[in-house]
Design an enzyme around this catalytic site. Structure first.
Site, PDB file in Angstrom:
ATOM      1  N   GLY A  93       0.837  -1.185   0.000  1.00  0.00           N
ATOM      2  CA  GLY A  93       0.000   0.000   0.000  1.00  0.00           C
ATOM      3  C   GLY A  93       0.875   1.238   0.000  1.00  0.00           C
ATOM      4  N   TYR A  94       0.225   2.367  -0.217  1.00  0.00           N
ATOM      5  CA  TYR A  94       0.942   3.636  -0.364  1.00  0.00           C
ATOM      6  C   TYR A  94       0.498   4.622   0.695  1.00  0.00           C
ATOM      7  CZ  TYR A  94       2.849   1.745  -4.561  1.00  0.00           C
ATOM      8  OH  TYR A  94       3.535   0.943  -5.434  1.00  0.00           O
ATOM      9  N   LEU A  95       1.473   5.129   1.440  1.00  0.00           N
ATOM     10  CA  LEU A  95       1.234   6.237   2.365  1.00  0.00           C
ATOM     11  C   LEU A  95       1.193   7.536   1.576  1.00  0.00           C
ATOM     12  CD1 LEU A  95       3.666   5.102   5.179  1.00  0.00           C
ATOM     13  CD2 LEU A  95       1.166   5.042   5.252  1.00  0.00           C
ATOM     14  N   GLU A 125      -3.447   4.195   1.426  1.00  0.00           N
ATOM     15  CA  GLU A 125      -4.536   4.428   0.485  1.00  0.00           C
ATOM     16  C   GLU A 125      -5.103   3.075   0.063  1.00  0.00           C
ATOM     17  OE1 GLU A 125      -3.366   7.266  -2.660  1.00  0.00           O
ATOM     18  OE2 GLU A 125      -1.609   7.659  -1.422  1.00  0.00           O
TER      19      GLU A 125
END
Length: 158
Positions: A28-30, A81
Site C-alpha cells: 500500500g501507499y502512504l 490508500e
C-alpha cells in the site's frame, strides 16, 4: 541513495508459468504523489518501507528499509490508500538477468506485467519469448497508479 532502473513489459502468452519462484505480496501507499511515493510492503515473511523519487526515463531514486511485519500490517490496514495492491511475484532467471512477473489479484485481477531491473538505462538484455509490448513509460501500469485506477476499471484494457 540507490537508483532503480526498471523496464516494464506486458506478457505474450503463458510460457512463463511454472518458472522461477513465486512470492505473495501485499502493498500500500502512504503517499502516491507522482513526484514521490512512500510504499509499505509485506513480502513473504518480511516487510519494508520504500521511498521513491519521480521517474525520469526508466530511472528513479529509491530508499528501502526493513520494518517489523506487525507494523507493516497495521500501516497497510489503517493508513495506506485503498485498495491495496495484491500480487504474486514470480522471479525468473533468464540470460543473466532476473525477470519479475507480477500477477495481480483483487481490484487489479487479470493484469500481469514483467519487469527487469538494469544497471544502466542503455544496458542490453535478452527478452524471453513470453515478453510482449513494452509499457515502461505508461503510468497506468505503475503500482502507485493502480490504487487510484485499478485494472478492473480500465475501459481499454491492455
Amino acid at each position: 541513495m540507490g537508483i532503480e532502473i526498471e523496464r516494464k513489459f506486458l506478457l505474450a502468452g503463458d510460457a512463463w508459468r511454472g518458472l522461477g519462484q513465486a512470492t505473495r505480496m501485499r502493498q500500500g501507499y502512504l503517499c502516491s504523489d507522482p513526484e514521490r511515493t512512500v510504499r509499505v510492503r509485506i513480502e513473504g515473511e518480511g516487510a519494508v518501507i520504500t521511498i521513491k523519487s519521480k521517474v525520469t526515463g526508466a530511472s528513479r531514486g529509491e530508499w528501502e528499509y526493513p520494518i517489523p511485519v506487525a507494523d507493516a500490517a497495521e500501516l497497510l490496514d489503517r493508513l495506506c490508500e485503498q485498495p491495496l495492491v495484491e500480487k504474486t511475484r514470480h522471479r525468473i532467471a533468464h540470460a543473466g538477468h532476473v525477470w519479475e512477473v507480477d500477477e495481480f489479484a483483487g481490484a487489479n485481477a487479470g493484469l500481469v506485467v514483467a519487469e527487469i531491473e538494469l544497471g544502466a538505462e542503455d544496458e542490453a538484455f535478452e527478452k524471453p519469448e513470453w515478453i510482449g509490448r513494452e509499457v515502461t513509460g505508461d503510468k497506468r501500469y505503475y503500482n502507485s497508479s493502480l490504487i487510484r485506477h485499478p485494472y478492473s476499471q480500465w475501459k481499454d484494457q491492455a
